[in-house]
Motif scaffolding. Structure first.
Motif, PDB file in Angstrom:
ATOM      1  N   PRO A 403     -12.334  71.157  35.023  1.00 29.21           N
ATOM      2  CA  PRO A 403     -12.317  69.761  35.459  1.00 29.21           C
ATOM      3  C   PRO A 403     -10.952  69.360  36.003  1.00 29.21           C
ATOM      4  O   PRO A 403      -9.914  69.839  35.523  1.00 29.21           O
ATOM      5  CB  PRO A 403     -12.656  68.984  34.185  1.00 29.21           C
ATOM      6  N   LYS A 404     -10.967  68.516  37.051  1.00 28.54           N
ATOM      7  CA  LYS A 404      -9.731  67.972  37.654  1.00 28.54           C
ATOM      8  C   LYS A 404      -8.845  69.072  38.239  1.00 28.54           C
ATOM      9  O   LYS A 404      -7.611  68.941  38.256  1.00 28.54           O
ATOM     10  CB  LYS A 404      -8.936  67.165  36.622  1.00 28.54           C
ATOM     11  N   VAL A 405      -9.436  70.161  38.683  1.00 31.84           N
ATOM     12  CA  VAL A 405      -8.679  71.295  39.238  1.00 31.84           C
ATOM     13  C   VAL A 405      -9.110  71.524  40.686  1.00 31.84           C
ATOM     14  O   VAL A 405     -10.304  71.521  41.002  1.00 31.84           O
ATOM     15  CB  VAL A 405      -8.909  72.563  38.393  1.00 31.84           C
ATOM     16  N   THR A 406      -8.122  71.745  41.571  1.00 30.98           N
ATOM     17  CA  THR A 406      -8.407  71.982  42.990  1.00 30.98           C
ATOM     18  C   THR A 406      -9.004  73.367  43.203  1.00 30.98           C
ATOM     19  O   THR A 406      -8.908  74.246  42.335  1.00 30.98           O
ATOM     20  CB  THR A 406      -7.128  71.873  43.821  1.00 30.98           C
ATOM     21  N   LEU A 407      -9.583  73.566  44.391  1.00 35.05           N
ATOM     22  CA  LEU A 407     -10.157  74.870  44.721  1.00 35.05           C
ATOM     23  C   LEU A 407      -9.086  75.955  44.733  1.00 35.05           C
ATOM     24  O   LEU A 407      -9.300  77.061  44.211  1.00 35.05           O
ATOM     25  CB  LEU A 407     -10.851  74.800  46.093  1.00 35.05           C
ATOM     26  N   GLU A 408      -7.915  75.654  45.278  1.00 34.15           N
ATOM     27  CA  GLU A 408      -6.838  76.647  45.355  1.00 34.15           C
ATOM     28  C   GLU A 408      -6.411  77.104  43.960  1.00 34.15           C
ATOM     29  O   GLU A 408      -6.235  78.305  43.717  1.00 34.15           O
ATOM     30  CB  GLU A 408      -5.626  76.065  46.116  1.00 34.15           C
ATOM     31  N   THR A 409      -6.262  76.151  43.048  1.00 27.66           N
ATOM     32  CA  THR A 409      -5.875  76.509  41.672  1.00 27.66           C
ATOM     33  C   THR A 409      -6.985  77.310  40.997  1.00 27.66           C
ATOM     34  O   THR A 409      -6.724  78.294  40.292  1.00 27.66           O
ATOM     35  CB  THR A 409      -5.580  75.245  40.850  1.00 27.66           C
ATOM     36  N   GLY A 410      -8.241  76.910  41.230  1.00 23.79           N
ATOM     37  CA  GLY A 410      -9.363  77.639  40.655  1.00 23.79           C
ATOM     38  C   GLY A 410      -9.430  79.072  41.144  1.00 23.79           C
ATOM     39  O   GLY A 410      -9.687  80.006  40.364  1.00 23.79           O
ATOM     40  N   SER A 432     -16.366  90.578  39.420  1.00 23.52           N
ATOM     41  CA  SER A 432     -16.349  89.852  40.691  1.00 23.52           C
ATOM     42  C   SER A 432     -16.579  88.374  40.404  1.00 23.52           C
ATOM     43  O   SER A 432     -17.305  88.025  39.462  1.00 23.52           O
ATOM     44  CB  SER A 432     -17.442  90.371  41.619  1.00 23.52           C
ATOM     45  N   CYS A 433     -15.962  87.521  41.215  1.00 22.23           N
ATOM     46  CA  CYS A 433     -16.035  86.076  40.971  1.00 22.23           C
ATOM     47  C   CYS A 433     -16.451  85.322  42.229  1.00 22.23           C
ATOM     48  O   CYS A 433     -15.968  85.629  43.338  1.00 22.23           O
ATOM     49  CB  CYS A 433     -14.694  85.528  40.507  1.00 22.23           C
ATOM     50  N   GLY A 434     -17.302  84.314  42.026  1.00 19.61           N
ATOM     51  CA  GLY A 434     -17.622  83.355  43.072  1.00 19.61           C
ATOM     52  C   GLY A 434     -17.151  81.985  42.648  1.00 19.61           C
ATOM     53  O   GLY A 434     -17.397  81.558  41.521  1.00 19.61           O
ATOM     54  N   VAL A 435     -16.445  81.289  43.561  1.00 20.20           N
ATOM     55  CA  VAL A 435     -15.802  80.022  43.215  1.00 20.20           C
ATOM     56  C   VAL A 435     -16.325  78.907  44.116  1.00 20.20           C
ATOM     57  O   VAL A 435     -16.360  79.062  45.353  1.00 20.20           O
ATOM     58  CB  VAL A 435     -14.276  80.116  43.342  1.00 20.20           C
ATOM     59  N   SER A 436     -16.731  77.784  43.509  1.00 22.25           N
ATOM     60  CA  SER A 436     -17.136  76.599  44.280  1.00 22.25           C
ATOM     61  C   SER A 436     -16.347  75.389  43.788  1.00 22.25           C
ATOM     62  O   SER A 436     -15.740  75.415  42.717  1.00 22.25           O
ATOM     63  CB  SER A 436     -18.636  76.355  44.162  1.00 22.25           C
ATOM     64  N   TYR A 437     -16.425  74.297  44.575  1.00 21.47           N
ATOM     65  CA  TYR A 437     -15.559  73.140  44.319  1.00 21.47           C
ATOM     66  C   TYR A 437     -16.276  71.865  44.738  1.00 21.47           C
ATOM     67  O   TYR A 437     -17.115  71.885  45.650  1.00 21.47           O
ATOM     68  CB  TYR A 437     -14.258  73.316  45.112  1.00 21.47           C
ATOM     69  N   TRP A 438     -15.951  70.751  44.046  1.00 14.92           N
ATOM     70  CA  TRP A 438     -16.481  69.452  44.465  1.00 14.92           C
ATOM     71  C   TRP A 438     -15.373  68.409  44.357  1.00 14.92           C
ATOM     72  O   TRP A 438     -14.398  68.581  43.620  1.00 14.92           O
ATOM     73  CB  TRP A 438     -17.662  69.023  43.580  1.00 14.92           C
ATOM     74  N   ASN A 439     -15.519  67.339  45.107  1.00 11.54           N
ATOM     75  CA  ASN A 439     -14.682  66.154  44.905  1.00 11.54           C
ATOM     76  C   ASN A 439     -15.492  64.912  45.229  1.00 11.54           C
ATOM     77  O   ASN A 439     -16.533  64.976  45.877  1.00 11.54           O
ATOM     78  CB  ASN A 439     -13.381  66.221  45.713  1.00 11.54           C
ATOM     79  N   LYS A 440     -15.008  63.776  44.735  1.00 10.66           N
ATOM     80  CA  LYS A 440     -15.805  62.544  44.799  1.00 10.66           C
ATOM     81  C   LYS A 440     -15.951  61.992  46.211  1.00 10.66           C
ATOM     82  O   LYS A 440     -16.769  61.108  46.458  1.00 10.66           O
ATOM     83  CB  LYS A 440     -15.178  61.479  43.884  1.00 10.66           C
ATOM     84  N   ASP A 441     -15.143  62.506  47.181  1.00 14.21           N
ATOM     85  CA  ASP A 441     -15.213  61.995  48.554  1.00 14.21           C
ATOM     86  C   ASP A 441     -16.393  62.573  49.328  1.00 14.21           C
ATOM     87  O   ASP A 441     -16.649  62.157  50.455  1.00 14.21           O
ATOM     88  CB  ASP A 441     -13.905  62.313  49.287  1.00 14.21           C
ATOM     89  N   ARG A 442     -17.069  63.537  48.747  1.00 17.36           N
ATOM     90  CA  ARG A 442     -18.167  64.189  49.451  1.00 17.36           C
ATOM     91  C   ARG A 442     -19.422  64.148  48.586  1.00 17.36           C
ATOM     92  O   ARG A 442     -19.371  64.435  47.388  1.00 17.36           O
ATOM     93  CB  ARG A 442     -17.776  65.640  49.758  1.00 17.36           C
ATOM     94  N   LEU A 443     -20.542  63.787  49.161  1.00 18.27           N
ATOM     95  CA  LEU A 443     -21.801  63.752  48.433  1.00 18.27           C
ATOM     96  C   LEU A 443     -22.153  65.161  47.965  1.00 18.27           C
ATOM     97  O   LEU A 443     -22.160  66.100  48.761  1.00 18.27           O
ATOM     98  CB  LEU A 443     -22.914  63.200  49.342  1.00 18.27           C
ATOM     99  N   ASP A 444     -22.436  65.299  46.683  1.00 20.07           N
ATOM    100  CA  ASP A 444     -22.655  66.636  46.130  1.00 20.07           C
ATOM    101  C   ASP A 444     -23.556  66.526  44.903  1.00 20.07           C
ATOM    102  O   ASP A 444     -23.836  65.431  44.406  1.00 20.07           O
ATOM    103  CB  ASP A 444     -21.309  67.261  45.750  1.00 20.07           C
ATOM    104  N   SER A 445     -24.025  67.657  44.420  1.00 22.11           N
ATOM    105  CA  SER A 445     -24.788  67.714  43.181  1.00 22.11           C
ATOM    106  C   SER A 445     -24.396  68.979  42.430  1.00 22.11           C
ATOM    107  O   SER A 445     -23.886  69.930  43.020  1.00 22.11           O
ATOM    108  CB  SER A 445     -26.292  67.731  43.470  1.00 22.11           C
TER     109      SER A 445
END
Length: 478
Positions: A403-410, A432-445
């Motif tokens: 939580p509260k972490v940017t994609l780059e940091t993740g 192997s890892c797959g990384v996704s990201y969300w922020n409140k400025d974009r509609l997401d689920s």
């Protein structure tokens, strides 16, 4: 003696006994012991301004430096005072050298003797018979009033103690979290017992180590406290009983804070020893025996609620924890992500897959496969913060939510984990890892968040494994 003198003497005697009656009324109207003792002294000054006197009290003396009050000590040389207290009768002393007479009158009540009134008359070797009778009546009135005041104060203490136990039991049975339960108990005990340190301890399953519970005062998390904890721990295990220590001396204590007054109460539920509580103060003999009995009652009534709180949290932990890896369950992860997406600004999600896991099971067996899962889970725990969530996603797949972490940091955290697994695993494995990201400025689920991470993981697995692919890379690759 003529008739006039006789009449004057009788009138004086009558006036004195009227005064004694008024004094007695005043005594019995006072239920505060301090105020009563002051009134006894004031009355003596009015009745016998030329005499000296002391109140020799047997117990629970208030600190009255300005009043002639002393403790009645059994080992003193004042034999007459002790005899008066023990026998409940008037005792006399005479001193030819000092030309004085001393009278000792017991403060008697219906239930016992509460002290002795010492009256010193100078320049005489004898108390008149009528004065002895008058002082006896005065002492009896004072003794009865002292008994009433003491019984009243005891009843108030009993009511206060019952209220404390009732309020505490009610609060503890209101489904508080363990930390809240213990903190509430600690605050109640510090307030009610004037203690400096309060600690709660839960035994490990083998009853060897006593673990400090939340809510204990900070002292019990220090190295200094371990001397006291170990001492009490051993005593409780040996004796299975409460400890009431007025002046503790431990040979191992040198330059640390010394706690002399100790009360320790075992926490027993269904005849099983679960743990214990410790209450401490630096002053010797600080706690009264009545306080010790009250603490025993309080802990006894609280033990079931404390045990239930511990069991409830253990059950909750079992429900939200994967039994093999000790990471959180997927349901718990889902709930945390949904809450985060509702209330926070951004977050990063990582899916981790153990490369060639089927080959590990086929080569080494399923037990080694389980050990590999546990190794990766432990590395996850070591590389995330307290508010991050590590979870068992399913099969050989694990997951992390930041939580509260940017994609780059993740991505950086995922890359560090990939490197650690390849360096530290035994037998050697990769992930192997797959990384996704969300922020409140974009509609997401959160479903779409999982989908993007899963797509990124697929690309990582299909392009060589032992790597990290983020949603940005996966979008470019597609």
């Amino acid at each position: 003696m003529d008739d006039l003198e006789r009449d004057l003497t009788l009138q004086n005697e009558e006036n004195r006994y009227k005064q004694l009656f008024l004094v007695t009324e005043t005594f019995y109207s006072l239920l505060d012991k301090d105020a009563l003792l002051r009134e006894i002294i004031v009355s003596l000054e009015q009745l016998y301004p030329s005499f000296s006197y002391y109140l020799l009290l047997s117990q629970d003396n208030p600190i009255q430096n300005e009043l002639p009050i002393m403790d009645l000590e059994y080992d003193s040389e004042n034999v007459a005072a002790i005899n008066s207290y023990v026998s409940g009768t008037i005792q006399m002393e005479f001193s030819l050298e000092e030309k004085r007479a001393i009278l000792y009158a017991p403060f008697k009540g219906k239930q016992g003797v509460y002290g002795v009134l010492q009256v010193i008359a100078s320049n005489t070797l004898e108390f008149p018979k009528n004065e002895i009778e008058f002082i006896t009546l005065f002492a009896n009135a004072a003794g009865g009033a002292l008994e009433n005041a003491q019984l009243y104060q005891q009843s108030r203490r009993v009511i206060s103690d019952l209220q404390l136990i009732n309020e505490t039991s009610h609060r503890l049975n209101s489904n508080l979290r363990l930390a809240e339960t213990m903190t509430y108990m600690s605050e109640q005990i510090k307030h009610s017992f004037d203690s400096q340190e309060v600690g709660f301890f839960l035994f490990s399953h083998d009853q060897v180590i006593a673990n400090v519970l939340p809510g204990s005062t900070p002292f019990f998390s220090t190295k200094q406290a371990r001397i006291y904890i170990d001492f009490i721990n051993d005593k409780i295990l040996q004796e299975k009983d409460s400890l009431f220590i007025g002046d503790l001396h431990l040979p191992k204590i040198y330059d640390i804070t010394r706690f002399r007054s100790i009360m320790a109460i075992p926490m027993i539920e269904s005849e099983n020893l679960k743990g214990f509580s410790i209450v401490m103060h630096q002053e010797p003999y600080f706690f009264s025996f009545e306080k010790f009995k009250l603490l025993q009652l309080l802990i006894h009534h609280s033990s079931l609620a404390l045990t239930n709180s511990i069991l409830r949290e253990e059950l909750e932990k079992m429900i939200i924890t994967d039994h093999l890896t000790k990471l959180h369950s997927r349901n718990y992860l889902d709930e945390k992500i949904q809450l985060s997406m509702k209330h926070e600004e951004e977050g990063t999600f990582i899916i981790i897959d153990i490369d060639n896991f089927k080959d590990i099971n086929d080569t080494y067996g399923h037990q080694v496969g389980d050990e590999v899962l546990i190794q990766v889970a432990n590395l996850i725990k070591c590389n995330i913060r307290g508010n991050d969530v590590g979870a068992r996603w399913g099969g050989e797949e694990l997951a992390i939510y930041l939580p509260k972490v940017t994609l780059e940091t993740g991505v950086s955290i995922a890359e560090r984990l990939v490197e650690k697994v390849s360096q530290c695993s035994n037998p050697p494995i990769t992930v192997s890892c797959g990384v996704s990201y969300w922020n409140k400025d974009r509609l997401d689920s959160y479903n779409y968040l999982f989908k993007r991470a899963d797509e990124a993981l697929y690309i990582a697995k299909s392009t060589g494994k032992n790597k990290v692919v983020s949603q940005r890379n996966s979008i470019r690759a597609s």
